[in-house]
Design a protein around this motif. Structure first.
Motif, PDB file in Angstrom:
ATOM      1  N   PRO A 130       0.826  -1.224   0.000  1.00 46.15           N
ATOM      2  CA  PRO A 130       0.000   0.000   0.000  1.00 46.15           C
ATOM      3  C   PRO A 130       0.849   1.258   0.000  1.00 46.15           C
ATOM      4  CG  PRO A 130      -0.095  -1.120   2.129  1.00 46.15           C
ATOM      5  CD  PRO A 130       0.675  -2.012   1.208  1.00 46.15           C
ATOM      6  N   GLY A 131       0.306   2.346  -0.519  1.00 47.02           N
ATOM      7  CA  GLY A 131       0.963   3.642  -0.428  1.00 47.02           C
ATOM      8  C   GLY A 131       0.784   4.223   0.973  1.00 47.02           C
ATOM      9  N   ASP A 132       1.140   5.471   1.123  1.00 49.87           N
ATOM     10  CA  ASP A 132       0.995   6.119   2.431  1.00 49.87           C
ATOM     11  C   ASP A 132      -0.487   6.275   2.763  1.00 49.87           C
ATOM     12  OD1 ASP A 132       3.700   6.288   2.623  1.00 49.87           O
ATOM     13  OD2 ASP A 132       3.794   8.319   1.757  1.00 49.87           O
ATOM     14  N   ALA A 133      -0.850   5.852   3.983  1.00 50.08           N
ATOM     15  CA  ALA A 133      -2.253   5.948   4.389  1.00 50.08           C
ATOM     16  C   ALA A 133      -2.658   7.407   4.501  1.00 50.08           C
ATOM     17  CB  ALA A 133      -2.464   5.233   5.714  1.00 50.08           C
ATOM     18  N   ARG A 134      -3.820   7.729   3.952  1.00 52.92           N
ATOM     19  CA  ARG A 134      -4.376   9.066   4.136  1.00 52.92           C
ATOM     20  C   ARG A 134      -4.877   9.169   5.578  1.00 52.92           C
ATOM     21  NH1 ARG A 134      -3.119   7.824  -1.205  1.00 52.92           N
ATOM     22  NH2 ARG A 134      -4.133   9.239  -2.678  1.00 52.92           N
TER      23      ARG A 134
END
Lengths: 444, 437
Positions: free
Chosen positions: A10-14
């Protein structure tokens, strides 16, 4: 051709945010509003302490008849004029009843909300309730309930519910009554219910672009002409569990499927174990990859779907499993179902399963709450259960931090496979013998 | 009193739309909106039950199930686990026109969704086993029992289609298909089905929400870029019909239903045409809401129909004239002849009595709210853009639907209504056992 072989990280969590909440006391009531900048639609819901729990035994369905009667004309216009005024805004009145609340709501383009709320209040506070109209609505509702009860499901639900409560307890009767109790509702029942419960101010929930809305104006429209103090809240009920499994067989001759309902009593929504209980149910029967769906649908192919959950309201809860399976596999499907409940109760959940359950439930807080309607529903949960404005952020954190030990402990404490009531609605002639032979419980 | 004017809508799609096409033909649509930290991913494959030849009904839908059962780098059941484990939800549907697959996830999991979709577009066949096929065949048969066979009136749609469309027409058979055809399905047939239709040049990928177009285009190339185009995908059997039906058709079902019910239906115009827009507004005037003609005249006025079971709606099919369906259910003591005559009279009134301004404004206001509700989620937006890209070659055409509804005049509705004459009408009737005389 080369496909990418490895699953991406996953990318950076919002950061998680719930819309900013504003509260305003006005005209004797309270407005609770969520700010959703840029939203084209807005939702307003009038939340009243007027749930079906207040209905008289034998007259279950009173609140449902009232909900439908609200649009049969008001003090100032007949039903046709009301329908044209409301639908001319693009709005339809949604009126619903559950155990603890009576809700009327509208969703419209944001600029039309003030006029829609004025009409919402007109129907809720000053319905005409002409006796002839109420009787006709009552008859239509009884007919509609008969239509509904002709489908598989409602009779099984009712049989399960009545087995979980004491005789005479309102909660042991169907939420919206049955065709007989609905037919028994009188005009006086309906007008008395309105008089007692729908004239108190209540709470107006608003979700939408608050920069374009005047909450004071909306509150004044919603609470005009109301009076009376909030009703005293009653505490949670005990959680009695049967000492032995019971089996109820409802005959549905010729049915190509058996409708299954299994359940027992459970704690109320405010119970401190709410988060681990929810996660345990997700592992057992909530997610698509749950133990029950995996075994009964994906491995065995017995069903189109099966789910388990804890339905938890303000005073009580119930654990339940529901499915429809092809007639020939009714007994093995039940044996497998009880087996998975027992396994979960005895041995808890694995870290791998819990990882899915945690992130799914936490992610759902973003994924399922995009619209004004869903945010208004979330505000109702805050009000009904007395939860703080930062509740959803806290809930998300608790979901993500719950450990396998906590969730397994909740499964051990709150699942009662030996105390289940098992209801089967199906072709009794084809399945009775096999059900008895399967020794699932005492056939009542 | 005068009805409130519907709010003016210059466009039904006020969000940005950017498109790209990969070398293998995959069309990629992106609609950026940072309001919520979520992303909707949606794929439309231009294959539905209209592509199914005789003897293979239900294959497109059963195939949709197989797409969740693992692919080259995704083990059986992992697809669901990865999406739900990322906090997302997902589903897929099949109809006569197309098959769509969609998920909504927290935005940081966009790449996971694209990886999963690419893996099953390009790598399903090697993972497809006889065991999986047998299992999902049983699941689909249970779906048929649960949704159609074991429910009162549940098979109405299955019965309407062959009455509306002649044998051999791509809409003649229902998407769920027949048990016999499903039983006869072989693994090789499904492998061939995938190879034929699940091609990048037969699909549209739309991503809506908390993303940028550049990011999505780069990821689409990374995950889908290596999948090869399929040439010479056969077209579905053509859906041309030379005008409305020339004779009425009817069927009466006596069965385990609680009250008499009637469905009146016509095939009208394909979704997306001016004629169908008029029909959409007509259906709303006729049967949507308490202010509708059917409700006012049959539930409230003559009181022969149950108020909760009145409706009129179009089924939005784009590859042949789409159906308009009008339905009502009798109140206690009302016979089917009275009900049917009542519904037909109200339907015929759409041509005989001009639609008033108040009726038209009411219908347009309701359609406006329902349009904005449809595009209020990233999933709804992504599905809408995929539809317009697939069926009309331009996702931006989504912006025109609402203004086109709002431009429909009373004259348009009168013209549309005149085509709904009894000579081309389909009548499907349900009677409780014992009511058949």
């Amino acid at each position: 051709m080369t496909l990418v072989a490895t699953r991406p990280e996953p990318g950076d969590a919002r950061p998680y945010t719930f819309p900013g909440i504003q509260r305003l006391s006005v005209a004797g009531g309270e407005v609770v509003a969520a700010h959703m900048p840029g939203q084209l639609l807005a939702t307003a819901t009038l939340l009243l302490d007027a749930g079906a729990a207040y209905e008289t035994i034998g007259r279950e369905g009173t609140a449902a008849v009232l909900a439908k009667s609200l649009e049969e004309g008001t003090a100032t216009r007949d039903s046709t004029a009301y329908a044209l005024a409301l639908e001319g805004l693009g709005a339809e009145l949604s009126a619903s009843v559950d155990w603890e609340a009576f809700r009327t709501g509208v969703s419209v383009p944001v600029g039309l909300l003030p006029r829609a709320v004025a009409l919402l209040a007109e129907a809720t506070r000053t319905p005409r309730l002409d006796p002839a109209d109420v009787e006709r609505v009552r008859d239509d509702e009884a007919t509609a309930l008969r239509m509904d009860w002709a489908q598989p499901g409602p009779q099984a639900d009712a049989a399960l519910r009545v087995s979980l409560f004491e005789p005479g307890e309102r909660y042991g009767r169907p939420l919206h009554g049955d065709p007989e109790s609905m037919a028994a509702v009188t005009v006086e029942d309906v007008t008395a219910f309105h008089e007692a419960y729908l004239k108190r101010p209540g709470v107006l929930l608003v979700a939408g672009d608050l920069d374009k809305l005047d909450l004071r104006e909306l509150g004044e429209a919603a609470f005009a002409g109301t009076s009376g103090a909030p009703l005293p809240a009653e505490g949670p009920l005990d959680v009695p569990v049967s000492p032995a499994r019971r089996l109820i067989l409802l005959d549905r001759p010729g049915s190509v499927q058996s409708t299954l309902r299994l359940g027992h009593r459970a704690p109320e929504r405010g119970h401190p174990d709410y988060v681990p209980i929810t996660l345990a149910a997700t592992v057992l029967g909530g997610a698509f990859t749950s133990r029950l769906n995996h075994l009964i649908r994906e491995v065995k192919g017995y069903t189109y779907g099966i789910r388990a959950d804890f339905a938890m309201s303000r005073r009580f809860g119930r654990f339940g499993v529901s499915s429809s399976v092809q007639t020939a596999v009714t007994a093995p499907a039940l044996t497998d179902t009880v087996g998975e409940i027992t396994r979960t109760q005895q041995h808890g959940v694995t870290e791998e399963e819990l990882t899915v359950a945690r992130t799914w439930r936490a992610g759902s807080l973003s994924v399922d709450m995009q619209t004004p309607g869903s945010i208004a529903g979330a505000l109702a949960t805050l009000v009904i259960h007395g939860l703080p404005d930062d509740y959803y952020a806290t809930l998300r954190r608790q979901l993500l931090e719950a450990t396998a030990e906590q969730v397994s402990a909740a499964a051990a404490e709150h699942l009662h496979p030996e105390g289940l009531t098992i209801v089967v609605e199906g072709d009794a002639a084809s399945i009775r013998e096999e059900l008895v032979a399967a020794k699932l419980g005492e056939l009542l | 009193m005068t009805a409130q004017p519907a709010p003016v809508a210059e466009t039904g799609y006020p969000w940005p739309i950017e498109t790209a096409r990969l070398d293998n033909g995959l069309r990629v649509v992106v609609s950026e909106d940072h309001t919520a930290p979520v992303v909707g991913v949606n794929l439309w494959y231009d294959v539905g039950s209209r592509h199914e030849p005789a003897g293979q009904t239900g294959f497109a839908h059963l195939f949709e199930h197989l797409m969740f059962e693992g692919s080259a780098h995704v083990a059986k059941t992992e697809h669901m686990r990865y999406v739900q484990g990322a906090g997302g939800n997902l589903n897929a549907t099949t109809n006569p026109d197309r098959t769509n697959y969609f998920e909504t996830l927290p935005a940081e999991h966009l790449e996971l969704a694209l990886w999963l979709e690419a893996d099953r577009m390009g790598g399903l066949v090697p993972a497809l086993t006889q065991e999986t096929l047998d299992n999902q065949r049983e699941v689909v048969k249970n779906e048929r029992r649960q949704r159609y066979d074991n429910v009162p009136y549940g098979d109405a749609w299955l019965r309407l289609l062959p009455l509306l469309y002649p044998p051999g027409h791509p809409y003649h058979h229902a998407t769920i298909g027949s048990m016999e055809d499903l039983n006869a399905a072989s693994l090789e047939t499904f492998q061939a089905f995938h190879a034929q239709y699940y091609a990048p040049n037969n699909a549209v990928l739309t991503v809506a929400g908390d993303v940028t177009p550049a990011e999505v285009f780069a990821l689409a190339e990374k995950y889908f870029g290596a999948i090869e185009a399929v040439h010479d995908i056969p077209a579905a059997p053509h859906g041309h019909l030379s005008g409305p039906a020339t004779a009425p058709a009817s069927e009466t079902v006596v069965g385990n239903v609680p009250a008499p019910r009637v469905y009146l239906s016509h095939r009208t115009h394909p979704f997306g045409t001016a004629g169908y827009d008029a029909m959409t507004v007509l259906a709303t005037v006729l049967g949507s809401g308490r202010g509708s003609r059917l409700y006012q005249r049959l539930a409230d006025g003559a009181r022969i129909a149950q108020p909760d079971y009145i409706g009129s709606y179009g089924v939005d099919l784009a590859h042949a004239p789409a159906p308009l369906i009008v339905t009502a259910t009798a109140k206690d003591g009302v016979d089917i002849e009275t009900l049917t005559a009542g519904v037909a009279e109200v339907l015929d009134s759409m041509a005989a009595e001009p639609v008033t301004d108040a009726e038209l404004d009411r219908a347009k206001a309701l359609l406006t709210t329902s349009w904005w509700r449809q595009v209020s989620t990233v999933a709804g937006r992504a599905d809408t853009l995929s539809r317009y890209a697939t069926q009309f070659g331009d996702p931006g055409a989504a912006a025109y639907r609402l203004p086109q509804w709002l431009a429909v005049t009373a004259g348009d509705i009168a013209d549309a209504a005149r085509t709904l004459n009894p000579e081309s009408r389909v009548t499907l009737t349900y009677l409780p056992e014992g009511d058949d005389k």
